[in-house]
Design an enzyme around this catalytic site. Structure first.
Site, PDB file in Angstrom:
ATOM      1  N   PHE A  20       0.773  -1.403  -0.161  1.00 22.06           N
ATOM      2  CA  PHE A  20      -0.033   0.133   0.041  1.00 22.06           C
ATOM      3  C   PHE A  20       0.895   1.131   0.135  1.00 22.06           C
ATOM      4  O   PHE A  20       2.203   1.220   0.100  1.00 22.06           O
ATOM      5  CB  PHE A  20      -1.026   0.038   1.229  1.00 22.06           C
ATOM      6  CG  PHE A  20      -0.129   0.278   2.531  1.00 22.06           C
ATOM      7  CD1 PHE A  20      -0.131   1.396   3.138  1.00 22.06           C
ATOM      8  CD2 PHE A  20       0.510  -0.788   3.204  1.00 22.06           C
ATOM      9  CE1 PHE A  20       0.532   1.663   4.361  1.00 22.06           C
ATOM     10  CE2 PHE A  20       1.096  -0.473   4.457  1.00 22.06           C
ATOM     11  CZ  PHE A  20       1.080   0.505   4.999  1.00 22.06           C
ATOM     12  N   SER A 242       0.903   4.467  11.923  1.00 16.84           N
ATOM     13  CA  SER A 242       1.248   3.327  11.583  1.00 16.84           C
ATOM     14  C   SER A 242       0.065   2.404  10.913  1.00 16.84           C
ATOM     15  O   SER A 242      -1.160   2.492  11.000  1.00 16.84           O
ATOM     16  CB  SER A 242       1.384   2.273  12.966  1.00 16.84           C
ATOM     17  OG  SER A 242       0.283   2.062  13.512  1.00 16.84           O
ATOM     18  N   LYS A 243       0.528   1.427  10.089  1.00 23.07           N
ATOM     19  CA  LYS A 243      -0.395   0.811   9.271  1.00 23.07           C
ATOM     20  C   LYS A 243      -1.491  -0.067  10.334  1.00 23.07           C
ATOM     21  O   LYS A 243      -2.700   0.024   9.948  1.00 23.07           O
ATOM     22  CB  LYS A 243       0.415  -0.171   8.291  1.00 23.07           C
ATOM     23  CG  LYS A 243      -0.551  -1.026   7.415  1.00 23.07           C
ATOM     24  CD  LYS A 243       0.110  -2.105   6.768  1.00 23.07           C
ATOM     25  CE  LYS A 243      -1.254  -2.700   5.561  1.00 23.07           C
ATOM     26  NZ  LYS A 243      -0.481  -3.887   4.865  1.00 23.07           N
ATOM     27  N   ARG A 244      -1.057  -0.493  11.224  1.00 23.02           N
ATOM     28  CA  ARG A 244      -1.814  -1.298  12.265  1.00 23.02           C
ATOM     29  C   ARG A 244      -2.957  -0.424  12.642  1.00 23.02           C
ATOM     30  O   ARG A 244      -3.999  -0.822  12.773  1.00 23.02           O
ATOM     31  CB  ARG A 244      -0.931  -1.998  13.097  1.00 23.02           C
ATOM     32  CG  ARG A 244      -0.742  -3.409  13.218  1.00 23.02           C
ATOM     33  CD  ARG A 244       0.131  -3.828  14.285  1.00 23.02           C
ATOM     34  NE  ARG A 244      -0.674  -3.676  15.527  1.00 23.02           N
ATOM     35  CZ  ARG A 244      -1.600  -4.561  16.132  1.00 23.02           C
ATOM     36  NH1 ARG A 244      -1.578  -5.853  15.784  1.00 23.02           N
ATOM     37  NH2 ARG A 244      -2.361  -4.457  17.064  1.00 23.02           N
ATOM     38  N   ARG A 245      -2.572   0.794  13.249  1.00 21.09           N
ATOM     39  CA  ARG A 245      -3.454   1.373  14.085  1.00 21.09           C
ATOM     40  C   ARG A 245      -4.055   2.600  13.340  1.00 21.09           C
ATOM     41  O   ARG A 245      -5.512   2.873  13.545  1.00 21.09           O
ATOM     42  CB  ARG A 245      -2.890   2.276  15.185  1.00 21.09           C
ATOM     43  CG  ARG A 245      -2.210   1.156  16.236  1.00 21.09           C
ATOM     44  CD  ARG A 245      -2.017   2.409  17.584  1.00 21.09           C
ATOM     45  NE  ARG A 245      -3.189   3.025  17.976  1.00 21.09           N
ATOM     46  CZ  ARG A 245      -3.400   4.078  17.685  1.00 21.09           C
ATOM     47  NH1 ARG A 245      -2.749   4.805  16.738  1.00 21.09           N
ATOM     48  NH2 ARG A 245      -4.457   4.645  18.130  1.00 21.09           N
TER      49      ARG A 245
END
Length: 467
Positions: A20, A242-245
RNA sequence: GCCCCCAUCGUCUAGUGGCCUAGGACACCACCCUUUCAAGGUGGCGGCACGGGUUCGAAUCCCGUUGGGGGUGCCA
């Protein structure tokens, strides 16, 4: 002495493909693009392709596609590339060999564990230079390390000024791994040298690498480029996105109906502001006015609310025909475009993203309106609603079915019950559109037509009377 | 731990020693307009982290404190 030859500005943007495209990366790309354009230079795209990325060419395609969306297109003369780091592997090793032969790099046979043990014993973190003077030859399992000289390294940064690093705090870092593959740091510098890069504009997290890379540039016999380390983007917790959050994929914003122009404009206001009292401005002006020297030093919060405000603004700035054209891909293919076109002006001032468009007018195209129960309960429970609906059906059956007449008729009926139009229109709206909010009612009814309007109102009345 | 960076309204920012009783934008609140909801208009709330200097004068310069962030890999 002859004057130095004029150098052609070459700015490289070097994203690592990860499936991404990060909004922070998009902003950095835009910074590079703006400067490259204003200086009449070149924007060089170099993909830091890893093993995984090489097996997933769609990741690279995604980056190129996303860049094109925000106006950085491979078709543009300012654009050069894409290049791939991996295709320079030979040059990386060649440079490493030169560094070794000239004595500025040396081999070391310590394993990572051994390095750590020594650090622990001595109490000093990092590699302690154990093999500096051991004169080790290259060999399997041996890493090539850079011999960091004494003194200080000053990184002249366009956004931060001179940043001074004490070389004593920089360990003899690894250039080539024990398995013979070059480290990113080396590869990066060698590529930059090979491509005659003049400006390195990247995120602040790379600032600690800059002195190392600068030493490498000089060791390779070149003057370092102009550095510019721009602050990172953070979330509401003030942590790096961050990608996670966090929602960081540019593709996602695109899919949710944010306009590229709005996104680009918003991104450019994070860490920088154009002169004057307005932040909404076309790229042409941003390109002319943006300066790295004016970029803020502190991290900026990526504010979805403000992005949305920008997006709404950009949608409303569109000439009506362009708005209609832009809506096309967001509407189901079987919806009548002529009907939508007549309602478009009412939609345009009411949407924040393009995904809001279809749900706003769906009742015009669906066989049955989707009734929102909350809206129904709120407006239909009174005796007034039932009586008003009954009267209105009767009136609408006889009146000339155009917005102005419908309005007059409803107003009159409202007066019978001591209600202004604002209150009187509610039951009709819910009966016909299924919701309490939406585009102007009379215009919607006119578009729907008498037959369908009356049918829906009768259906609602039936439901109210338990039939 | 060590190194580096940073610090103006809730948020993004303007501000580079006097133009600052600190300006704009988003958000929020109120009012106007109004056919619901928006849009639009008008107004309001709200900030120079703290402490020392330097100076006739400091949001702006210096030092310290506090607070935040980033980096500390044979990752990229």
């Amino acid at each position: 002495m002859a004057p130095p030859a004029p150098v052609h500005p070459r700015l490289r943007f070097a994203p690592s493909p990860t499936g991404f495209f990060h909004v922070g990366g998009a902003r950095t790309a835009l910074y590079n693009w703006a400067i490259a354009r204003r200086l009449g230079g070149t924007f060089v795209l170099r993909i830091e392709d890893t093993d995984e990325a090489r097996n997933r060419p769609e990741w690279t395609d995604g980056i190129i596609d996303s860049l094109a969306w925000i106006g950085i297109s491979t078709d543009d003369p300012t654009f050069e590339g894409p290049y791939f780091q991996s295709s320079y592997a030979g040059a990386h090793i060649e440079a490493a060999t030169r560094l070794y032969e000239s004595g500025v790099a040396y081999y070391c046979d310590l394993t990572p564990d051994e390095v750590q043990v020594r650090a622990k014993v001595s109490g000093k973190p990092g590699y302690d230079g154990f093999s500096r003077d051991r004169g080790l030859e290259p060999g399997p399992g041996r890493v090539l390390r850079f011999r960091v000289p004494d003194g200080t390294t000053v990184v002249s940064d366009l956004v931060r000024g001179d940043v001074e690093f004490d070389n004593a705090h920089i360990e003899d870092f690894v250039l080539v791994r024990g398995n013979g593959t070059p480290m990113f740091l080396l590869a990066n510098v060698v590529d930059d040298v090979a491509m005659a890069i003049t400006h390195v504009v990247r995120a602040e997290e790379h600032l600690p690498n800059a002195p190392k890379q600068q030493m490498l540039w000089r060791a390779l016999g070149h003057e370092p480029p102009t550095w510019a380390h721009v602050p990172v983007l953070v979330n509401e917790q003030r942590k790096k996105l961050s990608k996670r959050r966090d929602k960081v994929a540019l593709e996602q914003y695109r899919a949710e109906g944010y306009l590229a122009d709005a996104m680009v404009n918003y991104l450019m206001t994070l860490g920088w502001a154009p002169a004057g009292d307005t932040e909404i401005m076309p790229w042409s002006r941003i390109e002319a006015e943006f300066r790295l020297e004016d970029v803020n030093h502190a991290p900026a919060f990526f504010d979805l609310k403000k992005l949305s405000a920008f997006n709404g603004e950009y949608i409303r700035m569109l000439p009506l025909d362009e708005f209609i054209a832009a809506c096309d891909e967001w509407l189901p293919s079987d919806w009548d475009r002529a009907v939508f076109a007549r309602m478009a002006e009412h939609v345009q001032t009411r949407v924040v993203t393009m995904t809001d468009v279809a749900p706003m007018v769906d009742f015009l195209f669906l066989a049955e309106p989707e009734i929102d129960e909350g809206s129904w309960n709120k407006t239909m429970s009174s005796e007034f609603a039932r009586a008003l609906l009954r009267d209105t059906i009767e009136a609408f059956a006889a009146v000339d079915f155009v917005a102005a007449e419908l309005k007059t008729a409803l107003e009159e009926i409202g007066e019978r019950y001591g209600q202004k139009l604002g209150k009187a229109q509610a039951p009709v709206r819910v009966a016909v559109t299924g919701r309490t909010v939406g585009p102007p009612l009379m215009e919607s009814l006119e578009e729907l037509g008498r037959d369908e309007t009356l049918r829906r109102m009768r259906a609602a009345l039936d439901r109210l009377e338990g039939r």
